[in-house]
Design an enzyme around this catalytic site. Structure first.
Site, PDB file in Angstrom:
ATOM      1  N   ARG A   1      42.954 100.733  95.680  1.00  0.00           N
ATOM      2  CA  ARG A   1      42.146 101.291  96.778  1.00  0.00           C
ATOM      3  C   ARG A   1      41.589 100.203  97.690  1.00  0.00           C
ATOM      4  NH1 ARG A   1      41.515 104.599  92.445  1.00  0.00           N
ATOM      5  NH2 ARG A   1      39.707 103.435  91.683  1.00  0.00           N
TER       6      ARG A   1
ATOM      7  N   GLU B   1      35.864  97.183  78.922  1.00  0.00           N
ATOM      8  CA  GLU B   1      35.075  97.744  77.824  1.00  0.00           C
ATOM      9  C   GLU B   1      35.865  97.602  76.512  1.00  0.00           C
ATOM     10  OE1 GLU B   1      33.914 101.673  78.744  1.00  0.00           O
ATOM     11  OE2 GLU B   1      32.596 101.840  76.998  1.00  0.00           O
TER      12      GLU B   1
HETATM   13  P1  AMP Z   1      34.459  96.786  87.585  1.00  0.00           P
HETATM   14  O1  AMP Z   1      35.429  95.688  87.334  1.00  0.00           O
HETATM   15  O2  AMP Z   1      33.820  97.325  86.347  1.00  0.00           O
HETATM   16  O3  AMP Z   1      33.454  96.437  88.667  1.00  0.00           O
HETATM   17  O4  AMP Z   1      35.309  98.023  88.133  1.00  0.00           O
HETATM   18  C1  AMP Z   1      35.717  98.075  89.470  1.00  0.00           C
HETATM   19  C2  AMP Z   1      37.121  98.590  89.619  1.00  0.00           C
HETATM   20  O5  AMP Z   1      37.361  99.732  88.793  1.00  0.00           O
HETATM   21  C3  AMP Z   1      37.362  99.030  91.037  1.00  0.00           C
HETATM   22  O6  AMP Z   1      38.660  98.591  91.434  1.00  0.00           O
HETATM   23  C4  AMP Z   1      37.244 100.539  91.008  1.00  0.00           C
HETATM   24  O7  AMP Z   1      38.226 101.134  91.816  1.00  0.00           O
HETATM   25  C5  AMP Z   1      37.423 100.934  89.552  1.00  0.00           C
HETATM   26  N1  AMP Z   1      36.333 101.792  89.048  1.00  0.00           N
HETATM   27  C6  AMP Z   1      35.429 101.461  88.095  1.00  0.00           C
HETATM   28  N2  AMP Z   1      34.583 102.461  87.847  1.00  0.00           N
HETATM   29  C7  AMP Z   1      34.931 103.483  88.681  1.00  0.00           C
HETATM   30  C8  AMP Z   1      34.420 104.805  88.937  1.00  0.00           C
HETATM   31  N3  AMP Z   1      33.363 105.304  88.273  1.00  0.00           N
HETATM   32  N4  AMP Z   1      35.021 105.551  89.880  1.00  0.00           N
HETATM   33  C9  AMP Z   1      36.085 105.064  90.572  1.00  0.00           C
HETATM   34  N5  AMP Z   1      36.614 103.841  90.381  1.00  0.00           N
HETATM   35  C10 AMP Z   1      36.055 103.044  89.442  1.00  0.00           C
END
Ligand code: AMP
Length: 176
Positions: free
Chosen positions: A64, A101
């Protein structure tokens, strides 16, 4: 106000892609031409001064981040490069692992996507724990670039991802 528009057009999908995750679905936002245009403008705005870009390049994170990052690069009048999942980029890459996780993930960037001294803007749709964006920043910094900013549409503030990014500037359009 762009924040109200975005919040109206983000669809919450419970338990996707697995139980316990509330997925923030941006497809209703992408489907609205006027809202999409305002969002792209708002993401680009902090990185423009007197009409000129303050960054040399925009990177978008699969997948995205490609959708939002490419038009941001066009608005700023700079080039775009993709940060991809392992094995997707055809040429020589640098790669960074980061903890999930459960287990580990990896992202890659072409070695010539960032040149020494360049100021880079990294775009994604959402900041959660900050693992993905932090790994993306490390890719840029390993190639000698400087992260001028990280721009996301949505920030899940309760997960404290911003803290993980340290001193690197983060702009988000809406926070939950
Ligand atoms: P993080 O590495 O935990 O910051 O996760 C960010 C990435 O995971 C991004 O590329 C988001 O598109 C996806 N992502 C994580 N959590 C969500 C969520 N609740 N809804 C949509 N996309 C998420």
């Amino acid at each position: 106000m762009v924040e109200t528009t975005i919040k109206r057009l983000i669809r919450d999908v419970p338990d996707f892609p697995k139980p316990g995750i509330l997925f923030k679905d941006v497809t209703p936002l992408l489907a609205d031409a006027a809202a999409l245009s305002r969002v792209v403008d708002a993401l680009a705005e902090p990185y423009r001064q007197g009409g000129a870009p303050t960054v040399d390049r925009v990177l978008g994170i699969e997948s995205r981040g490609f959708i939002f990052g490419t038009p941001v690069a066009q608005r700023l009048g700079v080039g775009f490069a993709p940060i991809r999942k392992p094995g997707k980029l055809p040429w020589r890459t640098v790669s960074e692992s980061y903890a999930l996780e459960y287990g580990e993930d990896r992202i890659e960037l072409h070695e010539d996507a960032v040149h020494k001294g360049e100021r880079v803007l990294i775009v994604d749709d959402l900041l959660a724990t900050g693992g993905t964006l932090t790994a993306a920043c490390r890719l840029v910094e390993r190639l000698g670039g400087q992260v001028a900013g990280c721009a996301v549409v949505i920030e899940l503030g309760f997960l404290d991802g911003r803290k993980r990014l340290g001193e690197r500037p983060v702009h988000s359009l809406v926070t939950y």
